[in-house]
Each structure stands twice: as C-alpha cells, then as structure tokens.
Scaffold this motif. Structure first.
Motif, PDB file in Angstrom:
ATOM      1  N   ARG A 102       0.808  -1.216   0.000  1.00 17.67           N
ATOM      2  CA  ARG A 102       0.000   0.000   0.000  1.00 17.67           C
ATOM      3  C   ARG A 102       0.847   1.275   0.000  1.00 17.67           C
ATOM      4  O   ARG A 102       0.294   2.372  -0.122  1.00 17.67           O
ATOM      5  N   ILE A 103       2.145   1.144   0.176  1.00 18.74           N
ATOM      6  CA  ILE A 103       2.995   2.330   0.235  1.00 18.74           C
ATOM      7  C   ILE A 103       2.970   3.024  -1.127  1.00 18.74           C
ATOM      8  O   ILE A 103       3.314   2.411  -2.150  1.00 18.74           O
ATOM      9  N   PRO A 104       2.586   4.297  -1.195  1.00 20.83           N
ATOM     10  CA  PRO A 104       2.493   4.998  -2.480  1.00 20.83           C
ATOM     11  C   PRO A 104       3.869   5.457  -2.967  1.00 20.83           C
ATOM     12  O   PRO A 104       4.356   6.517  -2.587  1.00 20.83           O
ATOM     13  N   ILE A 105       4.487   4.644  -3.797  1.00 20.10           N
ATOM     14  CA  ILE A 105       5.834   4.945  -4.296  1.00 20.10           C
ATOM     15  C   ILE A 105       5.739   5.850  -5.518  1.00 20.10           C
ATOM     16  O   ILE A 105       4.993   5.566  -6.463  1.00 20.10           O
ATOM     17  N   ASP A 106       6.482   6.936  -5.492  1.00 23.20           N
ATOM     18  CA  ASP A 106       6.509   7.864  -6.618  1.00 23.20           C
ATOM     19  C   ASP A 106       7.052   7.160  -7.866  1.00 23.20           C
ATOM     20  O   ASP A 106       8.059   6.447  -7.805  1.00 23.20           O
ATOM     21  N   GLN A 107       6.388   7.360  -9.020  1.00 28.09           N
ATOM     22  CA  GLN A 107       6.795   6.679 -10.252  1.00 28.09           C
ATOM     23  C   GLN A 107       8.193   7.094 -10.698  1.00 28.09           C
ATOM     24  O   GLN A 107       8.992   6.258 -11.141  1.00 28.09           O
ATOM     25  N   ALA A 108       8.494   8.386 -10.594  1.00 26.89           N
ATOM     26  CA  ALA A 108       9.832   8.849 -10.949  1.00 26.89           C
ATOM     27  C   ALA A 108      10.867   8.229 -10.026  1.00 26.89           C
ATOM     28  O   ALA A 108      11.949   7.819 -10.465  1.00 26.89           O
ATOM     29  N   ALA A 109      10.534   8.127  -8.748  1.00 29.85           N
ATOM     30  CA  ALA A 109      11.454   7.523  -7.777  1.00 29.85           C
ATOM     31  C   ALA A 109      11.730   6.073  -8.138  1.00 29.85           C
ATOM     32  O   ALA A 109      12.876   5.609  -8.073  1.00 29.85           O
ATOM     33  N   ALA A 110      10.688   5.356  -8.515  1.00 32.63           N
ATOM     34  CA  ALA A 110      10.859   3.949  -8.862  1.00 32.63           C
ATOM     35  C   ALA A 110      11.779   3.778 -10.066  1.00 32.63           C
ATOM     36  O   ALA A 110      12.673   2.920 -10.074  1.00 32.63           O
ATOM     37  N   ALA A 111      11.583   4.611 -11.085  1.00 25.84           N
ATOM     38  CA  ALA A 111      12.413   4.511 -12.289  1.00 25.84           C
ATOM     39  C   ALA A 111      13.879   4.835 -11.992  1.00 25.84           C
ATOM     40  O   ALA A 111      14.791   4.127 -12.427  1.00 25.84           O
TER      41      ALA A 111
END
Length: 345
Positions: free
Chosen positions: A258-267
């Motif tokens: 459920r942790i909302p991970i930022d898409q830019a952060a993931a990339a």
C-alpha cells in the motif's frame, strides 16, 4: 564581490533591500527583536531547522536560490504537520567572509520567494562568520486555540494515512550522487539514458532540492478535526511512524503493497540499483504528511478532492510490540531505518 568587502552592516543593508518591508509584523529588521502580534483566538507555533554544508547539502549539487527555498520549505513542512498557518520567519546565516555577495543575494531571494508562496515574511535574523556554511530558519505560525495536531493522539484501531507519494527525494539524492545535475530546469546526466528516465531524474532531483510543504493539506485536516496525530515525513516513513507511535504510546503495522511509491522515484531507483520500497520507507525528505484518523476512507478522501492523493497504508495497534511492515506474502518484519543525524554512517 566578497562579503568582507562590505562587512556585516553593509550585508545587513543589502539583505534588507532584497526583502520587502513586512506588512504583518509590528517591527521588522532594524531592532534587537522583531515583533509579531498574535491573532486573537490562536496559539503560536514555533519551529526551527538548520541546513549545514557537508551534512545537509553540498554547493556542487544545489544553487543558492534553491538552497534558500529548501531552508524555508523544511520549516514550512513542520507548520503543516501541526495543521497551522505560517506567518513570519527569522533567517540565520553563517558563512566565510570570503563568500560571494551574489551568493547571499540568491540565497535570500530563494528564502523570500518560497516564503511568499505561503504568506510568510522574513522579519529578522542574524549573521555570523564561519568556516562552515550554515543556514537556519525559525518560523512562526499560528493555529486556532487548542486545535494543533500533535504526534501524541493516535489510538489503536485508527487508520494510518500518507499524503502524496514517497521516495522521490531519496531518488533525487541518488541521482545527484551518480553525477546528475540540475541546471536551471534541465537535468545534466553524464551517461546515456532514455528521455523518460531523464525526465524522471529531473523530477526526483527537483523534489530533493525543493520540497513541497503540505500547508493546505495540514490545515484542512486540522480544521476538519480529521487527524488524531500527525507528523511530516522528513527522515523516512519508517522512522517518523515510529516517532509518532512512541509519542502516542501505541504501535502500528503498515502494508508494503500500500505504500504509495513515486513513479519517478521507482524509475530512478531501479536505474541506480536501489530498492524503490526501501527509498519510500527509509529515504526521507519527502515532507509528505503522515497522519492517523478514525474517519472512514470516503470522508478522508472528501477532504482532498482536487489537491493531492491520500493513501491508507496501515493501522494503529496497541503498544507492546514494535512497529512492523507486512510483506505481500503475509509475513511481517520490524520497521527500521530512516535518517538519524547522529547515527552511525
């Protein structure tokens, strides 16, 4: 031109010329103290933060303008976490006499412009000579009497929520350590990457250098009476949740999926060999709001109709066990990590 050329009095006058005359303060720059009259029916909120060169920033990766914005922004986030309205700031600067006057100009321009975004005036401060560049801001805010949201009100059975998305600031720091640089609004990367990754790196670095304080969101939660406890995510969700639970005398379990991970952060994290979830949990400097509430999800969502996302990430539990994170397979591990200023490096 070096600061030593005009001296302390000359530098004070130069800073004074950069900043507009305060409208909200009884007294501003020029006396031994500034003076601010509290609004009727409010409690004062006071917070302060230091940014130290070599610990909190390096001049190789941040411009003085963005440094000024960040110094103001991290303090604004503290006011947001109490559900308050920021009003006025005192700025402290310690630097070498050999430093450039133009550096001071840009630093205070950043401080001023970030303050203006949220109705804050710089009404005083101090200057000193130092071999270590240090910027400190003390921020004064206000909240309706008795309505400040503290860290100590969480109760077992309540839901745990977080605004926005996490991990971008940590990903931005990883990109900077890998040699990426933000020049104006363009990112310079010393190796070939796709355009999508280039944009992700730009977004992540921007979030690291210039955090977004959630003033509007914090005030909305406080005015609605929705948050029982709240803290801003400055040192990582893992550590800040533990802090909130300690002050409330409770424990908590959050769910990894459920942790909302930022898409830019993931990339960016994946490109530089980091775990996106670890960055979201332990990276810090996201300055999102972490809060607990007994309200139903639909009622929480109604507070944020068009501002930012808000995500339920776990549940408050009775004291007696450590805060934990539940993995996707159902197993749980102790929630650890986060940034500790005096921890081992």
């Amino acid at each position: 031109m070096k600061v030593s050329t005009i001296g302390e009095c000359g530098l004070i006058e130069r800073i004074r010329s950069i900043l507009p005359q305060p409208r909200d303060a009884v007294l501003g720059i020029g006396d031994d103290c500034a003076a601010l009259r509290p609004a009727a029916g409010t409690d004062l909120l006071l917070t302060t933060d230091l940014l130290v060169e070599g610990v909190d920033f390096t001049l190789q990766t941040i411009t003085p303008y963005r440094l000024g914005r960040k110094a103001m922004g991290v303090n604004l986030s503290d006011i947001a976490a109490m559900g308050g309205l920021p009003r006025a700031a005192l700025a402290v600067l310690a630097m070498s006499p050999d430093g450039e006057i133009e550096f001071v100009d840009e630093l205070y321009r950043g401080l001023h412009e970030e303050g203006v975004r949220f109705g804050v005036e710089i009404i005083g401060g101090d200057l000193s000579a130092s071999s270590t560049l240090t910027i400190g801001v003390t921020l004064v805010g206000e909240v309706k009497t008795g309505r400040a949201v503290t860290r100590s009100g969480a109760k077992p059975g309540e839901r745990i929520w977080v605004t926005g998305r996490l991990g971008a600031a940590a990903a931005g720091l990883a990109a900077l350590k890998a040699g990426c640089r933000l020049r104006d609004d363009q990112v310079e990367i010393p190796f070939e990457v796709s355009e999508s990754l280039r944009e992700a790196a730009r977004q992540a670095i921007e979030r690291h250098l210039c955090p977004i304080p959630r003033i509007r969101e914090g005030r909305a939660l406080a005015e609605a009476g929705a948050a029982s406890a709240m803290i801003d995510v400055s040192d990582g969700l893992a550590l800040d949740l533990v802090r909130l639970c300690r002050e409330s005398g409770v424990s908590a379990t959050i769910k990894a999926d459920r942790i909302p991970i930022d898409q830019a952060a993931a990339a960016v994290a994946q490109r530089f060999g980091h775990d996106p979830l670890a960055m979201a949990l332990q990276g810090g400097e996201d300055f999102e709001l972490l809060f607990t509430s007994s309200w139903e999800p639909a009622d929480i969502a109604a507070i944020f109709p068009d501002v930012v996302t808000v995500t339920e990430v776990g549940e408050v539990q009775h004291a007696g066990q450590e805060c934990r994170v539940e993995r996707q397979d159902g197993s749980t591990v102790t929630l650890t990590g986060g940034y500790d200023h005096f921890g081992r490096r």
